[in-house]
Enzyme design. Structure first.
Site, PDB file in Angstrom:
ATOM      1  N   LYS A   1       0.890  -1.170   0.000  1.00 30.94           N
ATOM      2  CA  LYS A   1       0.000   0.000   0.000  1.00 30.94           C
ATOM      3  C   LYS A   1       0.928   1.221   0.000  1.00 30.94           C
ATOM      4  O   LYS A   1       1.391   1.684   1.040  1.00 30.94           O
ATOM      5  CB  LYS A   1      -0.883  -0.036   1.257  1.00 30.94           C
ATOM      6  CG  LYS A   1      -2.191   0.710   1.175  1.00 30.94           C
ATOM      7  CD  LYS A   1      -2.087   2.173   0.891  1.00 30.94           C
ATOM      8  CE  LYS A   1      -1.609   3.028   2.026  1.00 30.94           C
ATOM      9  NZ  LYS A   1      -1.263   4.408   1.593  1.00 30.94           N
TER      10      LYS A   1
ATOM     11  N   GLU B   1      -0.379   7.462  -1.189  1.00 32.26           N
ATOM     12  CA  GLU B   1      -1.358   7.931  -2.187  1.00 32.26           C
ATOM     13  C   GLU B   1      -0.865   9.192  -2.892  1.00 32.26           C
ATOM     14  O   GLU B   1      -1.460   9.638  -3.855  1.00 32.26           O
ATOM     15  CB  GLU B   1      -2.730   8.146  -1.528  1.00 32.26           C
ATOM     16  CG  GLU B   1      -2.799   9.234  -0.455  1.00 32.26           C
ATOM     17  CD  GLU B   1      -2.368   8.762   0.928  1.00 32.26           C
ATOM     18  OE1 GLU B   1      -1.453   7.916   1.040  1.00 32.26           O
ATOM     19  OE2 GLU B   1      -2.950   9.273   1.921  1.00 32.26           O
TER      20      GLU B   1
ATOM     21  N   CYS C   1      14.049  10.788   5.779  1.00 31.65           N
ATOM     22  CA  CYS C   1      14.055  10.447   7.212  1.00 31.65           C
ATOM     23  C   CYS C   1      15.474  10.466   7.756  1.00 31.65           C
ATOM     24  O   CYS C   1      15.672  10.472   8.959  1.00 31.65           O
ATOM     25  CB  CYS C   1      13.436   9.085   7.435  1.00 31.65           C
ATOM     26  SG  CYS C   1      14.423   7.793   6.725  1.00 31.65           S
TER      27      CYS C   1
END
Ligand code: NAD
Length: 497
Positions: free
Chosen positions: A173, A176, A281
């Site tokens: 996933k 988006e 990050c």
């Protein structure tokens, strides 16, 4: 308008959900696609496909699986330019940086090509008289990965190549905000000979994530993203009896010692703080200037920040591209406003940058703060943009305490010419990934990546040997072939002789 759907069981599948999200080209600010946001039914469809594909994929020999990965590696190499341009067009980072991030993902595929070696297990002959014992690692079943926007190729590739090489099937996933790269990778993996259903991509947001958490057939979940969501994933996956690793946010400190090579430290910091517009990050967002280095450090940094070349990612001259969305741009600028209100000294202000011809793009210039203090929000919180905060420390001890007291523990670096200081830092700093004169100490694919404290929830880091452990279950067998030996019932704890 281009529409991005899902990749399930080897083909593009239209989502049954009516909800869609907008995907932008950050360089122009225009909407480039609409992405379908999966509902539970869409996610469950992918899980069914992955579940069905698992028995036969897990029974394939590791050598067979490795050969599919070798082919996948070849196809990624053939499609480097296209994949890189997809990253640039949806994320915004500059072309060479996007290409580098794809390489770091490809290196995980290369590592996973060695899966026959990595799955060999352990064997002891004669753990007892005529008794042998061996340990082996077996795949879990259906695994899922939930990934952030900032590395649309690399972070998913930290996960699925190893999971699949170990014999699992996988549901990704992706973010988006930039889903197209994952869709292209799924097509290439299929072309490499991966059976349908082994690798599926389900696009979506919280609804799809919650469907993953609640699906009983998903055995293990890898997450990379911000700390509040990492904690949510960790707690809820554990509650639902899944294995889980959840990597979160960061506030990485770069300690600049007075004895360091100043040019090296400044150049290292420039790339580490402003590369990828600070949306990494492992970005260095805090420079801890120790003692008398502070004034020359700020002076040298400010000149370089002012002359940063900012522009669209596909322009070869750009050193820094736009931020991912307008919303994120406003959030980052908002943090700069907060820093000014809190009393930090804004030495370079990039908030008002406008680029001719790209007025609607999500750009800002680099920002540099001096005299940032421990209790300020701009110090405590992750900004995730091109904003570097300089904190002044009187000595090494104070600098080390700053790093250790921060809630995040992803990466850190020290610039020094002194071996004792470098060694002490490596031993005593409470951070997962440490650099000594290395600005962004990201472990290579054959080591493992992971932070400490609130930068990683779970027991295992990602990729490398820890990745193989995460995506496999340990089984230990003890065996004997007692032909002709008379046995009596034993009622005491068996001990080996
Ligand atoms: P994010 O946490 O907003 O999103 C990450 C994923 O979680 C996405 O797939 C998103 O769809 C999903 N998500 C978002 N909100 C959710 C919710 N309320 N419930 C369930 N799922 C949700 O992160 P981001 O903005 O995409 O990425 C930036 C963050 O990721 C930064 O904090 C950065 O430090 C972190 N990051 C960490 C690492 C690491 O290795 N530790 C690596 C890359 C990025």
């Amino acid at each position: 308008m281009n529409s991005i759907e899902h990749f399930i069981n080897g083909k593009t599948v239209k989502g049954s959900s009516k909800r869609t999200g907008k995907v932008f080209n950050p360089a122009s600010g225009e909407v480039s696609s609409n992405v379908n946001l999966a509902n539970t039914a869409d996610l469950n469809k992918a899980v069914e496909a992955a579940k069905k594909a698992f028995p036969s994929w897990s029974e394939k020999t590791p050598l067979f699986r490795a050969r599919v990965l070798f082919k996948f590696k070849e196809l990624i190499e053939k499609n480097y330019d296209e994949l890189t341009k997809i990253i640039v067009s949806e994320h915004g980072k500059v072309y060479e940086d996007a290409k580098g991030s794809l390489t770091r993902g490809l290196e995980v595929v290369e590592f996973a090509c060695g899966i026959p070696q990595l799955l060999k297990g352990e064997f002891t002959e004669n753990v007892g008289t005529n008794v042998d014992s061996w340990s082996m690692r077996q795949p879990f079943g259906v695994c899922a990965g939930i990934t952030p926007f900032n590395f649309p190729a690399m972070v998913p590739m930290w996960m699925f190549p190893i999971a699949i090489a170990c014999g699992n099937t996988f549901i990704l996933k992706p973010s988006e905000k930039d889903p197209s790269c994952s869709m292209k990778l799924a097509e290439l993996f299929l072309e490499a000979g991966l059976p349908p259903g082994v690798f599926n991509v389900v696009n979506g947001d919280k609804e799809a994530v919650d469907a993953i958490i609640n699906n009983k057939d998903i055995a293990a979940v890898s997450f990379v993203g911000s700390t509040p969501i990492a904690k949510y994933i960790y707690e809820n996956c554990a509650k639902n009896e899944k294995r889980v690793q959840a990597l979160g946010g960061a506030k990485n400190h770069c300690v600049v010692m007075p004895d360091c090579d100043l040019d090296q430290a400044v150049n290292g910091l420039m790339g580490a703080a402003y590369g990828s517009a600070g949306e990494r990050c492992m970005a260095q967002s805090v420079a801890v200037a120790v003692g008398k280095i502070a004034d020359p450090l700020v002076e040298s940094l400010s000149k370089k920040v002012e002359s940063l070349k900012i522009g669209p990612g596909l322009d070869k001259k750009s050193q820094m591209g736009p931020l991912v969305t307008k919303e994120h741009l406003e959030k980052v600028k908002g943090y700069v406003d907060i820093g000014v209100k809190e009393g930090a000294k804004l030495v370079v202000d990039g908030r008002n940058l406008k680029l001719q011809g790209y007025e609607n793009g999500f750009y800002m210039g680099g920002c540099l703060f001096d005299n940032v203090k421990k209790d300020m929000r701009i110090y405590k919180e992750e900004i995730f943009g091109p904003v570097l905060s300089v904190v002044r420390a009187k000595d090494y001890g104070e600098a080390l305490s700053l790093v250790n007291d921060h809630e995040f523990g992803n990466g850190t670096t020290i610039f020094t010419r002194d071996g004792d200081t470098g060694r002490s830092f490596a031993s005593n700093v409470k951070i997962g990934m440490v650099g000594i004169n290395i600005p962004i100490p990201v472990p290579m694919a054959f080591h493992s990546f992971g932070g400490w404290k609130r930068s990683l929830f779970g027991d295992q880091s990602i990729h490398g040997p820890e990745g193989v452990r995460f995506y496999t279950k340990l089984k230990t067998i003890t065996s004997r072939w007692p032909s002709g030996i008379k046995s009596d019932p034993e009622f005491v704890m068996p001990t080996m002789k």
